[in-house]
Scaffold this motif. Structure first.
Motif, PDB file in Angstrom:
ATOM      1  N   SER A 123       0.831  -1.208   0.000  1.00  0.00           N
ATOM      2  CA  SER A 123       0.000   0.000   0.000  1.00  0.00           C
ATOM      3  C   SER A 123       0.864   1.256   0.000  1.00  0.00           C
ATOM      4  CB  SER A 123      -0.964   0.002   1.189  1.00  0.00           C
ATOM      5  OG  SER A 123      -0.247  -0.024   2.404  1.00  0.00           O
ATOM      6  N   THR A 124       1.996   1.233   0.700  1.00  0.00           N
ATOM      7  CA  THR A 124       2.903   2.376   0.691  1.00  0.00           C
ATOM      8  C   THR A 124       3.482   2.565  -0.707  1.00  0.00           C
ATOM      9  OG1 THR A 124       3.472   2.002   3.001  1.00  0.00           O
ATOM     10  CG2 THR A 124       5.008   3.339   1.709  1.00  0.00           C
ATOM     11  N   TRP A 125       3.885   1.467  -1.333  1.00  0.00           N
ATOM     12  CA  TRP A 125       4.415   1.542  -2.689  1.00  0.00           C
ATOM     13  C   TRP A 125       3.392   2.139  -3.638  1.00  0.00           C
ATOM     14  CZ3 TRP A 125       2.554  -1.073  -7.006  1.00  0.00           C
ATOM     15  CH2 TRP A 125       3.325  -0.934  -8.166  1.00  0.00           C
ATOM     16  N   LYS A 126       2.142   1.691  -3.572  1.00  0.00           N
ATOM     17  CA  LYS A 126       1.088   2.195  -4.465  1.00  0.00           C
ATOM     18  C   LYS A 126       0.859   3.685  -4.226  1.00  0.00           C
ATOM     19  CE  LYS A 126      -2.588   2.053  -7.227  1.00  0.00           C
ATOM     20  NZ  LYS A 126      -2.572   3.199  -8.091  1.00  0.00           N
ATOM     21  N   ARG A 127       0.808   4.104  -2.990  1.00  0.00           N
ATOM     22  CA  ARG A 127       0.600   5.520  -2.656  1.00  0.00           C
ATOM     23  C   ARG A 127       1.764   6.354  -3.193  1.00  0.00           C
ATOM     24  NH1 ARG A 127      -0.058   4.800   2.308  1.00  0.00           N
ATOM     25  NH2 ARG A 127       2.004   5.376   3.028  1.00  0.00           N
ATOM     26  N   GLN A 128       2.994   5.853  -3.028  1.00  0.00           N
ATOM     27  CA  GLN A 128       4.157   6.574  -3.534  1.00  0.00           C
ATOM     28  C   GLN A 128       4.134   6.642  -5.064  1.00  0.00           C
ATOM     29  OE1 GLN A 128       7.215   4.229  -1.655  1.00  0.00           O
ATOM     30  NE2 GLN A 128       7.593   5.790  -0.117  1.00  0.00           N
ATOM     31  N   ALA A 132       3.894  10.026  -7.581  1.00  0.00           N
ATOM     32  CA  ALA A 132       5.014  10.348  -8.469  1.00  0.00           C
ATOM     33  C   ALA A 132       4.677  10.216  -9.948  1.00  0.00           C
ATOM     34  CB  ALA A 132       6.206   9.445  -8.142  1.00  0.00           C
ATOM     35  N   ALA A 133       3.625   9.485 -10.279  1.00  0.00           N
ATOM     36  CA  ALA A 133       3.316   9.219 -11.687  1.00  0.00           C
ATOM     37  C   ALA A 133       2.928  10.506 -12.410  1.00  0.00           C
ATOM     38  CB  ALA A 133       2.187   8.202 -11.780  1.00  0.00           C
ATOM     39  N   HIS A 134       3.549  10.740 -13.559  1.00  0.00           N
ATOM     40  CA  HIS A 134       3.247  11.923 -14.360  1.00  0.00           C
ATOM     41  C   HIS A 134       2.282  11.606 -15.492  1.00  0.00           C
ATOM     42  CE1 HIS A 134       6.207  14.231 -12.220  1.00  0.00           C
ATOM     43  NE2 HIS A 134       7.092  13.262 -12.406  1.00  0.00           N
ATOM     44  N   THR A 135       2.206  10.352 -15.872  1.00  0.00           N
ATOM     45  CA  THR A 135       1.267   9.914 -16.898  1.00  0.00           C
ATOM     46  C   THR A 135       0.660   8.593 -16.451  1.00  0.00           C
ATOM     47  OG1 THR A 135       2.956   8.688 -18.113  1.00  0.00           O
ATOM     48  CG2 THR A 135       2.587  10.980 -18.776  1.00  0.00           C
ATOM     49  N   ASP A 136      -0.462   8.271 -17.025  1.00  0.00           N
ATOM     50  CA  ASP A 136      -1.126   7.012 -16.696  1.00  0.00           C
ATOM     51  C   ASP A 136      -0.413   5.877 -17.423  1.00  0.00           C
ATOM     52  OD1 ASP A 136      -3.150   5.418 -15.529  1.00  0.00           O
ATOM     53  OD2 ASP A 136      -4.170   5.329 -17.471  1.00  0.00           O
ATOM     54  N   PRO A 138      -0.953   2.042 -17.872  1.00  0.00           N
ATOM     55  CA  PRO A 138      -1.891   0.942 -17.594  1.00  0.00           C
ATOM     56  C   PRO A 138      -1.243  -0.289 -16.973  1.00  0.00           C
ATOM     57  CG  PRO A 138      -2.366   1.925 -19.722  1.00  0.00           C
ATOM     58  CD  PRO A 138      -1.076   2.538 -19.240  1.00  0.00           C
ATOM     59  N   ALA A 139      -0.041  -0.649 -17.412  1.00  0.00           N
ATOM     60  CA  ALA A 139       0.622  -1.842 -16.856  1.00  0.00           C
ATOM     61  C   ALA A 139       0.917  -1.658 -15.368  1.00  0.00           C
ATOM     62  CB  ALA A 139       1.904  -2.133 -17.617  1.00  0.00           C
ATOM     63  N   MET A 140       1.309  -0.453 -14.948  1.00  0.00           N
ATOM     64  CA  MET A 140       1.569  -0.194 -13.526  1.00  0.00           C
ATOM     65  C   MET A 140       0.270  -0.231 -12.732  1.00  0.00           C
ATOM     66  SD  MET A 140       4.770  -0.062 -13.010  1.00  0.00           S
ATOM     67  CE  MET A 140       5.004   0.755 -11.441  1.00  0.00           C
ATOM     68  N   ASN A 141      -0.787   0.312 -13.302  1.00  0.00           N
ATOM     69  CA  ASN A 141      -2.087   0.257 -12.618  1.00  0.00           C
ATOM     70  C   ASN A 141      -2.555  -1.182 -12.469  1.00  0.00           C
ATOM     71  OD1 ASN A 141      -2.170   3.055 -12.428  1.00  0.00           O
ATOM     72  ND2 ASN A 141      -3.194   3.272 -14.399  1.00  0.00           N
ATOM     73  N   GLN A 142      -2.341  -1.979 -13.524  1.00  0.00           N
ATOM     74  CA  GLN A 142      -2.711  -3.390 -13.469  1.00  0.00           C
ATOM     75  C   GLN A 142      -1.885  -4.118 -12.410  1.00  0.00           C
ATOM     76  OE1 GLN A 142      -2.082  -5.469 -17.164  1.00  0.00           O
ATOM     77  NE2 GLN A 142      -3.173  -7.305 -16.469  1.00  0.00           N
ATOM     78  N   LEU A 147      -1.499  -6.693  -7.184  1.00  0.00           N
ATOM     79  CA  LEU A 147      -0.870  -6.816  -5.868  1.00  0.00           C
ATOM     80  C   LEU A 147      -1.899  -6.636  -4.750  1.00  0.00           C
ATOM     81  CD1 LEU A 147       2.437  -4.846  -6.478  1.00  0.00           C
ATOM     82  CD2 LEU A 147       2.244  -7.292  -6.004  1.00  0.00           C
ATOM     83  N   ALA A 148      -2.725  -5.602  -4.863  1.00  0.00           N
ATOM     84  CA  ALA A 148      -3.735  -5.340  -3.824  1.00  0.00           C
ATOM     85  C   ALA A 148      -4.737  -6.487  -3.707  1.00  0.00           C
ATOM     86  CB  ALA A 148      -4.458  -4.030  -4.121  1.00  0.00           C
ATOM     87  N   ASN A 149      -5.087  -7.114  -4.830  1.00  0.00           N
ATOM     88  CA  ASN A 149      -6.080  -8.192  -4.818  1.00  0.00           C
ATOM     89  C   ASN A 149      -5.492  -9.561  -4.495  1.00  0.00           C
ATOM     90  OD1 ASN A 149      -8.205  -6.493  -5.460  1.00  0.00           O
ATOM     91  ND2 ASN A 149      -7.878  -6.726  -7.651  1.00  0.00           N
ATOM     92  N   ASN A 150      -4.182  -9.661  -4.409  1.00  0.00           N
ATOM     93  CA  ASN A 150      -3.554 -10.949  -4.168  1.00  0.00           C
ATOM     94  C   ASN A 150      -2.678 -10.972  -2.927  1.00  0.00           C
ATOM     95  OD1 ASN A 150      -4.179 -12.863  -6.565  1.00  0.00           O
ATOM     96  ND2 ASN A 150      -3.879 -10.837  -7.451  1.00  0.00           N
ATOM     97  N   LEU A 151      -2.964 -10.083  -1.994  1.00  0.00           N
ATOM     98  CA  LEU A 151      -2.250 -10.108  -0.717  1.00  0.00           C
ATOM     99  C   LEU A 151      -2.684 -11.331   0.069  1.00  0.00           C
ATOM    100  CD1 LEU A 151      -2.526  -6.362   0.329  1.00  0.00           C
ATOM    101  CD2 LEU A 151      -0.485  -7.560  -0.428  1.00  0.00           C
TER     102      LEU A 151
END
Length: 180
Positions: A123-128, A132-136, A138-142, A147-151
């Motif tokens: 969750s910290t990684w996702k928030r960071q 920091a992301a300047h553009t969307d 999709p692969a990072m969002n996926q 990761l969030a759904n497979n903890l």
């Protein structure tokens, strides 16, 4: 201390004086727990590092330590000082990397130079990353969604340790396919 997933006892060839490390951290790392918080617990991450990487835990605080391997090394290899400086610059610029907390060039402490960084969760990684992301991308969002759904049920136990993404820094499930 509950075992950190992906860690094991410190391997024989990577052992160091944990008491010396604890004394050093007590006097050089702001916020590091002092007495009577109990002894410093050290476990080694099991795979994926050219520089040995360790999970440190004391008094409810967790950190990650990266150090040079012991023994003769190729010139300009295993430059933890460079790794620390790059990570510090990335963190200072707002990139989603763990905060580097301390660099030690004094080899008398644990036998090699080392650095200590913040220990983060998914969750910290996702928030960071979001900050920091300047553009969307999709692969990072996926990836973040996967990761969030497979903890695991105890999601406080799984962590990313750094952003050096390459095949030998990835831990694969022994029987499950990522796409399954």
């Amino acid at each position: 201390m509950a075992a950190e997933p992906g860690t094991s006892e410190v391997r024989q060839q990577h052992r160091f004086d944990q008491g010396s490390l604890e004394r050093y951290l007590c006097s050089h790392l702001p916020g590091f727990p002092r007495q009577p918080a109990g002894a410093l617990a050290v476990r080694q991450y099991s795979s994926g590092q050219s520089n040995p990487t360790f999970y440190l835990q004391k008094g409810g605080q967790a950190y990650v330590l990266r150090k040079k391997p012991h023994g003769p090394l190729l010139p300009r290899a295993h430059k933890v000082d460079r790794e620390y400086r790059v990570q510090k610059a990335l963190y200072s610029a707002g990139f989603p990397v763990p905060e580097p907390l301390l660099y030690c060039s004094d080899v008398s402490v644990i036998g090699t130079e080392f650095y200590v960084m913040q220990h983060v969760q998914v969750s910290t990684w996702k928030r960071q990353y979001d900050a920091a992301a300047h553009t969307d991308i999709p692969a990072m969002n996926q990836l973040a969604e996967w990761l969030a759904n497979n903890l695991p049920p105890d999601d406080n136990e799984e962590r990313l340790i750094h952003g050096d993404f390459r095949i030998d820094n990835i831990i694969f499930h022994p029987t499950k396919d990522l796409n399954a």
